[in-house]
Enzyme design. Structure first.
Site, PDB file in Angstrom:
ATOM      1  N   GLU A 262       0.843  -1.195   0.000  1.00  0.00           N
ATOM      2  CA  GLU A 262       0.000   0.000   0.000  1.00  0.00           C
ATOM      3  C   GLU A 262       0.885   1.255   0.000  1.00  0.00           C
ATOM      4  O   GLU A 262       1.845   1.347   0.765  1.00  0.00           O
ATOM      5  CB  GLU A 262      -0.888  -0.002   1.242  1.00  0.00           C
ATOM      6  N   LYS A 325     -10.093   0.982  -2.976  1.00  0.00           N
ATOM      7  CA  LYS A 325     -10.465   0.447  -1.667  1.00  0.00           C
ATOM      8  C   LYS A 325     -11.910   0.793  -1.345  1.00  0.00           C
ATOM      9  O   LYS A 325     -12.323   1.955  -1.437  1.00  0.00           O
ATOM     10  CB  LYS A 325      -9.532   0.999  -0.587  1.00  0.00           C
ATOM     11  N   CYS A 380      -4.919  -3.099   3.430  1.00  0.00           N
ATOM     12  CA  CYS A 380      -4.710  -2.784   4.837  1.00  0.00           C
ATOM     13  C   CYS A 380      -5.792  -3.394   5.732  1.00  0.00           C
ATOM     14  O   CYS A 380      -5.931  -4.605   5.801  1.00  0.00           O
ATOM     15  CB  CYS A 380      -4.611  -1.267   5.016  1.00  0.00           C
TER      16      CYS A 380
END
Length: 515
Positions: A262, A325, A380
């Site tokens: 990320e 995301k 994440c």
């Protein structure tokens, strides 16, 4: 009795903390659940609420210290107190379910599921970090997660704790001591923990040669991004070019796919004015290694609001697919209650609200040998969100990738807890997982939950290995969404039956608010 109940709840919170990575005493998760069951059996609702709240504070406050690494103590304490409200509600519910004084392990376990489900979806989308199931990466119980998912694994942990509590209650209650039943409950708890060892964890599948790059951060890097923009991208392109040199020399195997974490590109490759320069640097590394590269970046896509992205680049072709995301982290990627939060930390207005994606996290990556592999992505904290990982598997993901940064959380236990969640997901879905972090802990995880080629925190490293691709669906994919609704039905039925029984017996005292 009140001080003893509250002391027991506090000890239960400490036990739950110690069960998680960083301490790794997984059996203590059962002890913590059992402690709350005993603390609330026969207690008033008010005592149950207070006991649950104290357990939550003892559990979450030290667990979440990493939240204050840059933001300071006030956001960390606010996060801990808010999280403790959920065990508080659980304690009140357990007091209602156990008004007669006897521990009720099945109903208590169902109540735990409801508490964890509430934390997973509320407030502001929820924050399901620290669920019971994520403490069991090294436990014999882990095998059960492929059958009932993370919610069901949490239920089994709480059920085991309830059985421990029954055993202790039977053995030590002066008025109801029963050696045979007490030992029987303890034996049942042990059998519950050991039985999942019989569940197979297949690891067969066509191998995919993976290279995962952990670039680390420069010493002057902080959450304010004081490092010169492009520093991180330079690290990843350099390390990938070095890998290409090793492949050409025959000292490293040719990678089918290269994975960066990320935010590996700290330049926006989709920005109209600066994007071409970033793209040139990325594609240069991609062409050098002659393999697809999948990487994380933040982009405003020519607008004002940022998106947290995973981009896949192909040699000789450039950008191929993009994932945005979906499940954004509250207070990290968007700021609820911004006017109020300004009083807690000066960091608040440095956080710009990200735009969430709408598509499931899967990308198709064509390989050099003619195959196409479908990767499932969870950026994440998405790895702890049940629908994020489940939907990717339902969309045909053959391997799961968790690109993360972890650079904002210092040297605490957050990174160890993070990769443990990926290990649990690997077994739950029967998939290999590549957990790749900017600063660590990174690892290549096979479908049995074993970490291969793990890294340390704050080091540069390159992970290389062959991971099996799998497409078979575990029972958990179908069953895990039903765990919370069934738990809710069980709790409601338990409360109704308890009320009806007391009415038949003519013993329906008012709900006590203090004891």
């Amino acid at each position: 009795m009140l001080p003893h109940r509250l002391l027991l709840a506090l000890c239960g919170g400490v036990a739950l903390l110690l069960a998680f990575p960083g301490y790794d005493a997984w059996p203590l998760a059962l002890v913590g659940c059992g402690a709350l069951a005993l603390a609330t059996a026969g207690a008033s609702v008010r005592t149950g609420l207070l006991a649950g709240f104290l357990l939550g504070l003892a559990w979450y406050t030290p667990m979440f210290t990493w939240a204050g690494t840059y933001a300071g103590p006030m956001p960390w304490l606010a996060m801990s107190v808010a999280s403790a409200l959920y065990p508080a509600a659980l304690g009140g519910l357990l007091a209602l379910l156990q008004r007669g004084g006897a521990v009720r392990p099945l109903l208590g376990a169902a109540a735990w599921v409801l508490m964890e489900q509430a934390r997973a979806v509320t407030p502001f989308g929820g924050f399901p970090w620290g669920r019971l199931g994520f403490s069991q990466a090294d436990s014999p119980l882990l095998g059960a997660v492929s059958l009932v998912g993370v919610p069901g694994l949490g239920l089994l942990v709480a059920l085991g704790g309830g059985l421990l509590a029954v055993g202790v209650q039977r053995l030590m209650d002066p008025g109801r001591a029963d050696l045979r039943r007490g030992l029987g409950a303890l034996a049942a708890a042990a059998a519950l923990v050991l039985a999942p060892l019989l569940v197979p964890r297949p690891v067969d599948g066509d191998p995919l040669q993976v290279a995962a790059v952990q670039g680390d951060i420069p010493e002057d890097f902080t959450r304010t991004l004081t490092a010169e923009p492009g520093t991180m991208l330079e690290r990843y392109t350099t390390m990938t070019r070095d890998l290409a040199t090793e492949v050409a020399a025959g000292s490293s195997p040719y990678p089918d796919v290269v994975l960066w974490p990320e935010g590996a590109s700290d330049l926006d490759p989709l920005r109209p004015d600066g994007g071409p320069a970033a793209t040139e640097r990325i594609t240069g590394a991609v062409d050098a290694v002659d393999a697809p590269v999948v990487l994380g970046a933040v982009s405003r896509r020519g607008g004002e609001a940022p998106h947290n992205l995973v981009l896949s680049y192909l040699p000789g072709e450039g950008l191929d697919e993009v994932y945005t995301k979906v499940y954004l982290a509250p207070f990290g990627e968007f700021m609820p209650l911004r006017p109020l939060m300004r009083h807690l930390s000066p960091w608040v207005d440095r956080i710009t609200d990200f735009v969430p994606g709408t598509e499931v996290g899967v990308v198709d990556v064509p390989l050099r040998d003619g195959r196409t592999v479908r990767l499932g992505l969870g950026i994440c904290f998405e790895v702890v969100v049940d629908p994020a990982m489940r939907d990717a598997v339902l969309e045909g993901a053959e391997l799961l990738v968790v690109p993360t940064s972890n650079a904002w959380f210092g040297e605490g236990d957050q990174a160890a807890q993070h990769i443990a969640a990926s290990r649990v997901r690997a077994v739950e879905h029967g998939r290999s997982v590549v957990h790749v972090s900017n600063v660590g802990i990174s690892g290549l995880i096979t479908p049995d939950g074993v970490v291969h080629e793990g890294t340390d925190l704050f080091t540069q490293d390159l992970l290389e290995g062959a991971l099996p691709l799998r497409s078979a669906t575990t029972p958990a994919v179908v069953l895990s969404p039903w765990v919370a609704p069934l738990a809710a039905a069980a709790v409601v039925a338990g409360l109704v039956l308890q009320l009806l029984q007391r009415r038949r017996n003519g013993t329906v005292p008012p709900v006590r608010l203090s004891r």
